[in-house]
Design an enzyme around this catalytic site. Structure first.
Site, PDB file in Angstrom:
ATOM      1  N   GLU A 200       0.816  -1.226   0.000  1.00  0.00           N
ATOM      2  CA  GLU A 200       0.000   0.000   0.000  1.00  0.00           C
ATOM      3  C   GLU A 200       0.848   1.274   0.000  1.00  0.00           C
ATOM      4  OE1 GLU A 200      -3.098  -1.042  -0.181  1.00  0.00           O
ATOM      5  OE2 GLU A 200      -3.790  -2.042   1.648  1.00  0.00           O
TER       6      GLU A 200
ATOM      7  N   HIS B  87      -7.668  -2.121   8.620  1.00  0.00           N
ATOM      8  CA  HIS B  87      -8.970  -2.639   8.185  1.00  0.00           C
ATOM      9  C   HIS B  87      -9.870  -2.809   9.412  1.00  0.00           C
ATOM     10  CE1 HIS B  87      -6.787  -4.705   4.514  1.00  0.00           C
ATOM     11  NE2 HIS B  87      -6.634  -3.399   4.540  1.00  0.00           N
TER      12      HIS B  87
ATOM     13  N   TYR C  47      -8.041  25.482  20.717  1.00  0.00           N
ATOM     14  CA  TYR C  47      -7.666  24.790  21.949  1.00  0.00           C
ATOM     15  C   TYR C  47      -6.672  23.664  21.709  1.00  0.00           C
ATOM     16  CZ  TYR C  47     -11.454  27.285  24.189  1.00  0.00           C
ATOM     17  OH  TYR C  47     -12.268  28.268  24.669  1.00  0.00           O
TER      18      TYR C  47
ATOM     19  N   TYR D 155     -20.051  15.434  17.658  1.00  0.00           N
ATOM     20  CA  TYR D 155     -19.170  16.578  17.353  1.00  0.00           C
ATOM     21  C   TYR D 155     -17.734  16.169  17.063  1.00  0.00           C
ATOM     22  CZ  TYR D 155     -17.087  16.594  22.045  1.00  0.00           C
ATOM     23  OH  TYR D 155     -16.392  16.258  23.176  1.00  0.00           O
TER      24      TYR D 155
ATOM     25  N   HIS E  39      -2.801   3.105   8.438  1.00  0.00           N
ATOM     26  CA  HIS E  39      -3.847   2.437   7.643  1.00  0.00           C
ATOM     27  C   HIS E  39      -4.192   1.107   8.298  1.00  0.00           C
ATOM     28  CE1 HIS E  39      -6.007   0.426   4.483  1.00  0.00           C
ATOM     29  NE2 HIS E  39      -5.061  -0.477   4.337  1.00  0.00           N
TER      30      HIS E  39
ATOM     31  N   HIS F   2     -12.657  -1.707   1.912  1.00  0.00           N
ATOM     32  CA  HIS F   2     -11.237  -1.886   2.240  1.00  0.00           C
ATOM     33  C   HIS F   2     -10.914  -1.528   3.690  1.00  0.00           C
ATOM     34  CE1 HIS F   2      -6.821  -1.264   0.745  1.00  0.00           C
ATOM     35  NE2 HIS F   2      -6.860  -1.635   2.003  1.00  0.00           N
TER      36      HIS F   2
HETATM   37 ZN   LIG Z   1      -5.317  -2.250   3.324  1.00  0.00          ZN
END
Ligand SMILES: [Zn+2]
Length: 215
Positions: free
Chosen positions: A73, A94, A209, A113, A92, A155
């Site tokens: 990736e 899953h 903040y 929020y 990253h 994904h």
């Molecule tokens: Zn992946």
């Protein structure tokens, strides 16, 4: 920072990601911006077996060090650093709830929020493309231009921040939002959301903040 120190931080963040329950097998990958390119986890090595020497340097042109193969990736990590000059770390994974929402091909709306941690009133969902492809990195580039986190259809999730600790924290917050969304979606659809004006106020407050990470 020295390469070995950054490599250790990447490994520690991987282990923490597993501890938080965000990772499935060896699916996740983590990088930091380094010398015009990035340091990134290698392909196919379980986190508990990673050592500093396994972490791969990928330069700005996408060239790897000899004898090392980065995560498949790496292209979308590169796309995030191109889309966001403020990002120094990319996470990253899953994670189950984020991935479940991505399968519905919906953004996470402003159900709470805390949606503003992603930099806007939604966590978007980048369109599907095969993992590791240039096409997927193009979708990621588009989605991340005005957000710090995005779902990837069918994904998972990408989150970026100024450092690894904050990037992992953001990935965890988005997983909580995804879980909240799925929980309410089981009862009512569409789920009630906060108005854009309110999210604009929260975004402003977060700016002034700063976000505090609970240790
Ligand atoms: Zn992946």
């Amino acid at each position: 920072m020295e390469r070995d120190v950054l490599a250790r931080e990447i490994i520690d963040t991987c282990l923490e990601m597993t501890r938080l329950g965000l990772n499935q097998g060896t699916a996740g990958n983590i990088s930091v911006r380094y010398q015009g390119g990035m340091l990134i986890t290698p392909t196919g090595t379980p986190y508990e077996r990673l050592t500093e020497s396994n972490i791969v340097f990928v330069d700005a042109d996408g060239q790897f060090e000899e004898g090392k193969i980065p995560s498949s990736e790496w292209r979308f990590h590169q796309a995030v650093y191109q889309a966001r000059p403020d990002a120094n770390a990319v996470v990253h994974n899953h994670a189950v709830h984020c991935t479940a929402v991505s399968i519905l091909n919906r953004p996470i709306p402003a159900i709470h929020y805390m949606i503003a941690v992603g930099g806007g009133n939604t966590i978007p969902c980048a369109p599907y493309a095969t993992f590791g492809t240039k096409k997927l990195s193009e979708h990621v580039y588009e989605a991340m231009r005005d957000r710090k986190a995005t779902l990837l259809q069918h994904h998972g999730l990408i989150a970026c921040e100024e450092n690894l600790q904050k990037a992992l924290w953001l990935a965890h917050e988005v997983e909580v939002l995804a879980r909240l969304y799925l929980t309410t979606l089981a009862i009512v659809d569409p789920v009630p959301v906060l108005p854009d004006e309110e999210i604009a106020i929260v975004l402003e407050k977060f700016k002034s903040y700063g976000l505090r990470i609970e240790e």
